[in-house]
Design a protein around this motif. Structure first.
Motif: not given
Length: 710
Positions: A475, A477-478, A485-487, A514, A539, A542-543, A548
């Motif tokens: 994952v 995390r930005r 956000s996370a992806q 990040d 996800v 994390a977002a 972070g």
């Protein structure tokens, strides 16, 4: 009603050490009652046998009642008057049916008296449930009742005499013994057994003092509970606070444990020679039950502050309870030994320390699955390469046994060797593939299943080259501009190791703030739920994370998906810091001055770093609690580490207590007593516990208010 009975108020008051309240004077009331208006007639004309029966009733300390004549006219004593409560004194000299109304027609009430009266045959009720008014409420009580006919001097049946003994307490204790059996069946550790036993003793026997002890080397360790001690939900979540004693014959528990013989003292000063406080000095009656199995010696003691006769029925219950507790303690000890060995093996194969970098922060976490008694195959690692890049990996060997852990150790060692020679993901994964295939061929087992996600981080620009061998994608995390956000990282899928596959890579870049999170499938897999649902939950967690910070994300990841997992859980997170953080470490000696030294050191450092005063005050308070807890429970020196970045303050307190003993471990709960847990939860933004190879670490994070950054 006829046949009910309960402990007298005088008895209960004496038990509590108070003054006995005045009980109903039934003898006086009987003498003053206008009997000439009833079927009995004037007292002077009473049949001599009836008169003698009434005298026996009035003088007895046991609840007794006489139901006279066809209308069952009631005469009873003081003990019975206490049972019927507000119906006294109006019930005296009145027909029972009028006194008890509809209740008299209930099964097992009036019908029993009528049967004895009509048949002339005595009847013993082994146990009857009767509604009894007490303290303004009606409660179900258990009684053993004996009903016998009363005949006059001519031999005619003129009434029914009922003698009652309340067995509510015995019945409830038997029921609680069944509950004790069920609760002990679910215990895993000696801590669990201690909590169950102490709660059982206090609730079932209403004791003032209870001690549970087990052998510990040449002596014993014990935990106690006393009447009036504040025990709330927080305390029940914490490991009991054990103390130690030698094999001293002055301790009744030591004598019982060593000899295997119980002792029952009804009155005296059993703890006078060994009392450590006023609670123990006040104990007068004490029962000491041995806990003996082939591999365990211990004792269970229960005491009262007033004299107490240990009746045969009560002793029998204590014998039964002690046998159940001893067997549960032995099972728990075996589990702890197996669990400790398995987990020490597991953790010895994981890195003891992760790299400390200037611009990147790294954290990892490993949690055992439901079967904490077995070693597993999950693993993680992070290490610097010769050119300054960082290699990081998270893998999973299928299985929950020593063999899986051994394969995991071989794979991890081989990965390091391969990466230090040529760190390219395709090269490393290909080498691992050959190793796993060889291991499977040697063992003639083609079912070795190993998955890995492996990456190489360039610290100069934050790029990570990733490859996956059948493992879930990491994952990402930005931090973003104000909203995170996370992806999932789109890593090209590859075959698990050992199947002769080929692997492709992808590259992602960590911008300042990040974080990338690698995890094992135990994080997201749940029975009855699709894997995609678990990945979505992770996800989202994390977002939504407050920061972070890698340690925070590791803790959140292990709880992101609802429900329990049967699998082990491993997570590894790497964050690219917004700015270089400032950090400091202090070694705290295991002595009483340790916490105060930490407070002074932290105050100086945080003020030098211009941390806002409210954050300083809260951090010092929490750190002091954690340090005290580490020194108290681990019994070893502690290490306090503080790390300050632009957005948060992270504080960790590590002890070096052995991980081989579950009773000393604090991997799931913060073991500070009383207010400690509440303080950490109230004052910090997030906190958690991390197990390590030779101890455990408790940490907390406090965000720095944006308007007050130093």
């Amino acid at each position: 009603m006829v046949g009910m009975g309960s402990p007298s108020a005088a008895t209960m008051a004496a038990r509590d050490g108070g003054t006995a309240p005045r009980t109903p004077d039934c003898a006086r009331l009987v003498a003053e009652h206008p009997w000439d208006t009833t079927s009995l007639g004037p007292m002077e004309s009473w049949d001599p046998v009836v008169r003698a029966t009434v005298e026996v009733v009035l003088s007895s300390p046991v609840p007794m009642a006489l139901a006279y004549g066809d209308d069952y006219l009631l005469l009873y004593n003081d003990a019975y008057a206490e049972v019927i409560g507000p119906k006294h004194p109006g019930a005296l000299g009145r027909p029972a049916a009028d006194v008890f109304g509809d209740l008299w027609q209930a099964p097992g009430v009036g019908g029993v008296i009528d049967d004895v009266y009509r048949s002339g045959q005595s009847f013993l009720e082994a146990e009857a449930q009767v509604a009894v008014p007490r303290d303004g409420q009606v409660e179900q009580a258990s009684f053993t009742r004996g009903h016998s006919v009363v005949r006059d001097r001519h031999g005619s049946v003129v009434g029914v005499l009922t003698v009652a003994a309340e067995t509510t307490q015995v019945t409830r204790r038997l029921q609680s013994l069944g509950e004790l059996t069920a609760r002990l069946a679910s215990t895993l550790t000696i801590d669990d057994v201690a909590r169950v036993v102490l709660a059982y003793a206090m609730a079932s026997f209403d004791v003032d003092h209870c001690v549970f002890a087990v052998d510990d080397g040449a002596g014993f360790r014990y935990v106690r509970r006393i009447r009036g001690e504040m025990v709330d939900e927080v305390d029940e979540r914490l490991p009991p606070l054990w103390k130690r004693i030698g094999n001293d014959p002055a301790f009744p528990l030591a004598v019982a444990a060593q000899s295997g013989r119980p002792s029952f003292l009804p009155d005296g000063s059993p703890l006078a020679k060994v009392a450590t406080d006023r609670h123990e000095r006040r104990i007068r009656a004490l029962a000491a039950m041995p806990l003996r199995t082939p591999s365990l010696h211990g004792a269970l003691t229960m005491g009262y502050r007033s004299a107490h006769t240990w009746l045969p029925a009560e002793r029998a219950l204590l014998y039964a309870a002690a046998e159940l507790v001893a067997q549960a303690a032995e099972r728990a000890r075996r589990f702890e030994a197996q669990h400790g060995t398995a987990q020490l093996l597991q953790r010895s194969m994981l890195p003891e320390h992760l790299p400390e970098l200037d611009r990147f922060r790294i954290a990892a976490r490993y949690d055992v699955g439901v079967d904490g008694n077995a070693a597993g195959g999950d693993f993680y690692d992070a290490f610097e390469l010769g050119d300054g890049r960082l290699a990081m990996v998270l893998g999973d060997v299928a299985g929950h046994d020593v063999r899986a852990a051994a394969v995991m150790g071989q794979v991890r060692a081989a990965l390091r060797a391969l990466a230090l020679t040529d760190p390219a993901p395709q090269t490393v994964l290909a080498g691992l593939d050959r190793l796993v295939g060889s291991l499977g061929a040697e063992s003639r087992n083609e079912e070795i299943f190993v998955t890995v996600v492996y990456g190489v981080l360039d610290q100069a620009d934050g790029t990570i080259t990733l490859g996956s061998a059948g493992h879930p994608p990491p994952v990402l995390r930005r931090a973003g501009q104000g909203r995170a956000s996370a992806q999932l990282v789109a890593v090209p899928p590859g075959a698990p190791l050992g199947l002769g596959g080929s692997w492709r890579t992808t590259t992602v870049r960590l911008e300042p703030g990040d974080t990338i999170l690698m995890f094992s499938d135990g994080v997201v897999e749940r029975r009855g739920r699709p894997l995609s649902a678990g990945l979505d939950d992770l996800v989202r967690a994390a977002a939504a994370a407050a920061s972070g910070d890698p340690r925070n994300l590791c803790a959140l990841a292990t709880a992101a998906v609802a429900g329990r997992t049967d699998d082990d859980v491993a997570v590894l997170a790497v964050e690219r810091a917004v700015a270089q953080s400032r950090s400091a470490t202090m070694q705290v000696p295991a002595e009483p001055t340790g916490p105060s030294r930490v407070r002074q050191w932290m105050t100086t450092r945080l003020r030098e770093w211009a941390v806002p005063e409210p954050v300083i005050g809260a951090a010092i308070l929490c750190t002091s609690e954690l340090t005290t807890n580490a020194l108290l429970h681990a019994g070893t020196p502690a290490q306090v580490h503080i790390d300050l970045s632009a957005e948060r303050l992270l504080v960790s307190v590590a002890d070096t207590g052995t991980r081989g003993s579950v009773t000393r471990a604090r991997t799931e709960t913060l073991s500070s007593r009383g207010r400690g847990l509440g303080l950490i939860e109230e004052l910090s933004d997030t906190w958690g516990t991390d197990p390590t190879v030779r101890g455990s670490t408790v940490w907390f994070e406090m965000l720095i208010p944006q308007a007050e950054k130093g």
